[in-house]
Structures are given as C-alpha cells and as structure tokens.
Design a protein around this motif. Structure first.
Motif, PDB file in Angstrom:
ATOM      1  N   PRO A 153       0.798  -1.234   0.000  1.00 57.63           N
ATOM      2  CA  PRO A 153       0.000   0.000   0.000  1.00 57.63           C
ATOM      3  C   PRO A 153       0.826   1.277   0.000  1.00 57.63           C
ATOM      4  CG  PRO A 153      -0.096  -1.056   2.147  1.00 57.63           C
ATOM      5  CD  PRO A 153       0.596  -2.015   1.239  1.00 57.63           C
ATOM      6  N   GLY A 171      -5.215   4.482  -4.459  1.00 58.08           N
ATOM      7  CA  GLY A 171      -5.012   4.103  -3.060  1.00 58.08           C
ATOM      8  C   GLY A 171      -3.560   4.178  -2.638  1.00 58.08           C
ATOM      9  N   VAL A 172      -2.655   3.756  -3.517  1.00 60.49           N
ATOM     10  CA  VAL A 172      -1.223   3.792  -3.201  1.00 60.49           C
ATOM     11  C   VAL A 172      -0.705   5.225  -3.196  1.00 60.49           C
ATOM     12  CG1 VAL A 172       1.084   3.103  -3.973  1.00 60.49           C
ATOM     13  CG2 VAL A 172      -0.804   1.459  -4.047  1.00 60.49           C
ATOM     14  N   ARG A 190      -1.679   6.911   0.053  1.00 59.98           N
ATOM     15  CA  ARG A 190      -0.978   6.421   1.245  1.00 59.98           C
ATOM     16  C   ARG A 190       0.527   6.705   1.205  1.00 59.98           C
ATOM     17  NH1 ARG A 190      -5.139   2.858   0.149  1.00 59.98           N
ATOM     18  NH2 ARG A 190      -6.489   2.371   1.940  1.00 59.98           N
ATOM     19  N   PHE A 244      -9.135  -1.471  -1.837  1.00 58.38           N
ATOM     20  CA  PHE A 244      -7.955  -0.598  -1.847  1.00 58.38           C
ATOM     21  C   PHE A 244      -8.193   0.809  -1.278  1.00 58.38           C
ATOM     22  CE2 PHE A 244      -7.433  -3.469  -5.624  1.00 58.38           C
ATOM     23  CZ  PHE A 244      -6.515  -4.321  -5.021  1.00 58.38           C
ATOM     24  N   CYS A 272     -11.094   1.283   0.971  1.00 60.68           N
ATOM     25  CA  CYS A 272     -11.642   0.872   2.266  1.00 60.68           C
ATOM     26  C   CYS A 272     -12.992   1.510   2.593  1.00 60.68           C
ATOM     27  CB  CYS A 272     -10.665   1.120   3.406  1.00 60.68           C
ATOM     28  SG  CYS A 272      -9.034   0.450   3.072  1.00 60.68           S
ATOM     29  N   PHE A 309      -4.063  -2.414   3.387  1.00 61.17           N
ATOM     30  CA  PHE A 309      -4.816  -1.297   2.837  1.00 61.17           C
ATOM     31  C   PHE A 309      -5.913  -0.870   3.808  1.00 61.17           C
ATOM     32  CE2 PHE A 309      -2.870  -2.672  -1.116  1.00 61.17           C
ATOM     33  CZ  PHE A 309      -2.691  -1.484  -1.806  1.00 61.17           C
ATOM     34  N   CYS A 310      -6.568  -1.828   4.404  1.00 61.01           N
ATOM     35  CA  CYS A 310      -7.703  -1.546   5.292  1.00 61.01           C
ATOM     36  C   CYS A 310      -7.505  -2.255   6.628  1.00 61.01           C
ATOM     37  CB  CYS A 310      -9.009  -1.998   4.644  1.00 61.01           C
ATOM     38  SG  CYS A 310      -9.269  -1.358   2.974  1.00 61.01           S
TER      39      CYS A 310
END
Length: 315
Positions: free
Chosen positions: A186, A237-238, A241, A270, A272, A298-299
């Motif tokens: 992530p 998502g990446v 983060r 991804f 959440c 991720f979550c």
C-alpha cells in the motif's frame, strides 16, 4: 621701503590665489555630496516604489489564484443544469457539486493537485474549477488525448495503455492479496512497482506530486474485455498512502459508477469502506490518509472478505 612695499603687494596676491583654490575645492566637495544625496534619494524612492509594487502584485496574484466564487458557482451551475438528467457517462448535479465542494476548499489552498482518470463531458469543467491548480488527465485513448491537446493546449493530459480486463477482476484481487507485502504494498514508489495493478508508465514527474484530489472516472469498464478501473483505483489508493508530505496528510478519492462490480469491489479492497465519507448517486467519496512505509494493509480496520464486499451492494 621699496622692497618692503613690494613685499606687502605680493603677500595679498599669494593669499588671494590660495583662498580661491580652497573655495573651488570646497565647492566641488559640497557639489559632490549634494549630487550623491539627491541620487541616493531618488534611487531609494524608486526602490521602495518597485518593492511596494512587487509586494502588491504578489499579494494580488495570491488572492487571485483561486477562481472568484461567482465564476466558480456559475460554471458549476451551468454544468449541473446541463447534467440534470445524468446518463451513465455523465455525473449528476449532486455528484458534480460533491467534487466541486472539495476543490473549493482544497487542503493545500489556494489550489489543488487534481488527478483525473478518464476524459469525460466534465473535463473542461474540472480544469476550470481548479483554477491555477495542477490538473492532470489520464485516458486510454491516444486519439482523444490528441484532440484535446489540439483544442486546449494548456491542458495536461497523457494517454495510457491499460493491461487489465474486467473479466480478470477476482484473479487480480487474489494476486494483490498474495503480494501485499511485496509487489502490491500500500505504500511504495509506483514508478518502480511490478504489481500487475500498478500504473507505473506515466511520466516520472507524475509520481513526484502529492495529489490532493483523485477522481476515477475511467477507463471503460462496462464489458468483460474492457480494461476496467482496477488499476486506477489501486493506484489512487497507493498514491494517497504514499504521500511524502508536500500536501495534506489526507487525499480525497472519488470513484464514479461505484454501483458497478469492479468499482465496488476494488474500492472496498484498496480505498476501504471505513474511509467512505459520502455517497451521492453512483459517486463514492473516500478520504484516505497517508500511511507509514512499513504498513502492509490497505484496510487495517475492516475485513476484505467476499461477504463484506457483496454486502456493500445492498446498502
């Protein structure tokens, strides 16, 4: 006496020439300092004026860097009116306003770093609402990108060849779970990622930006052979983060058509479900926080089991 008289005549003559010489030097001395004073006065005044003008201009530029609210509202109003009967490829009025509200109060004021997957009916609107911000568009069609650049050369857009297919959804989800501590972490630099879901072939500078807002409204995902939005959602998502601190610690991620299977499943996986802050029509609004580089979930606060994925569709 003659000699003495001659001496008396000569002495005043000598003193007279010496006095004149001293007066001339005194006059030159005074003139020089007068000139220097006047020159300094004028140059200082010009410097102060220039500095004041520069400061004023900078302040004006700062205040004008955000689109004036009446103009912002007018653009949104006409766009929302034209989209009042939203179709599958257009955002509804409520969906438009949800994204626009975040752009208006951008975390890194006065403007946003806004990444958009997909060229749509709203492309020009997004570029205008994020006035003087960084707005980048990514689309699967090199033809549409070329046409956009021809008509609007000021817009930054890149074409991208997606290698995924909608039909591979669950295989890709299983793969990402297996590689979550390795290729599909992530938090990582996507430019060097080998994860099948990672978008890693955009220009290098795209990965150096701390994106404040990301909209996933492409690529196509309405038939089995379409590329789908698995990679776009994973990448969003990446990126959220993996922020390096240039912007806020949170990233607003919007996913359009979240009622479809791919968008729903990948968002849950991804982005959440716990990060879902708002849902308008078929638009999901997530707020994803920056994570430590040693995080491998991720979550962390929710389950990604098939049951939790399918239950979302019933909400």
């Amino acid at each position: 006496m003659k000699t003495s008289a001659r001496l008396i005549v000569l002495h005043p003559s000598v003193h007279k020439h010496g006095g004149a010489s001293h007066r001339i030097w005194l006059l030159l001395f005074v003139s020089f300092f007068t000139f220097a004073f006047i020159f300094t006065l004028f140059t200082t005044r010009d410097s102060i004026t220039t500095t004041t003008r520069t400061t004023t201009s900078a302040a004006a530029a700062s205040s004008n860097s955000r689109l004036p609210k009446p103009v912002f509202d007018a653009l949104l109003h006409y766009a929302a009116t034209s989209n009042s009967t939203a179709t599958a490829d257009r955002l509804s009025s409520a969906e438009l306003k949800s994204i626009a509200a975040v752009l208006r109060r951008c975390p890194t004021t006065p403007s946003c770093n806004f990444l958009v997957f997909g060229l749509t009916h709203e492309t020009l609107l997004w570029n205008s609402l994020n006035h003087k911000g960084r707005t980048v568009f990514i689309d699967e069609s090199s033809y549409l990108i070329t046409k956009l650049e021809e008509k609007h050369p000021q817009i930054e857009a890149y074409d991208l060849q997606f290698t995924t297919k909608v039909s591979d959804l669950y295989n890709l989800i299983d793969y990402a779970r297996e590689q979550i501590r390795n290729k599909c972490r992530p938090v990582q630099n996507l430019l060097f990622s080998d994860c099948k879901l990672a978008i890693n072939d955009l220009p290098n500078h795209i990965y150096e930006v701390d994106w404040d807002v990301i909209l996933v409204d492409g690529p196509r995902g309405y038939f089995a052979a379409a590329p789908g939005r698995m990679g776009a959602i994973f990448t969003a998502g990446v990126l959220a983060r993996s922020k390096r601190g240039g912007g806020g610690a949170k990233t607003h991620v919007f996913v359009h058509e979240i009622d479809r299977e791919v968008e729903r499943v990948c968002s849950n996986e991804f982005l959440c479900r716990d990060n879902l802050v708002e849902s308008k029509g078929s638009l999901g609004h997530f707020v994803v926080e920056k994570m430590d580089e040693n995080s491998f979930e991720f979550c962390p606060n929710s389950s990604s089991s098939p049951s939790s994925i399918s239950s979302w569709a019933d909400d």
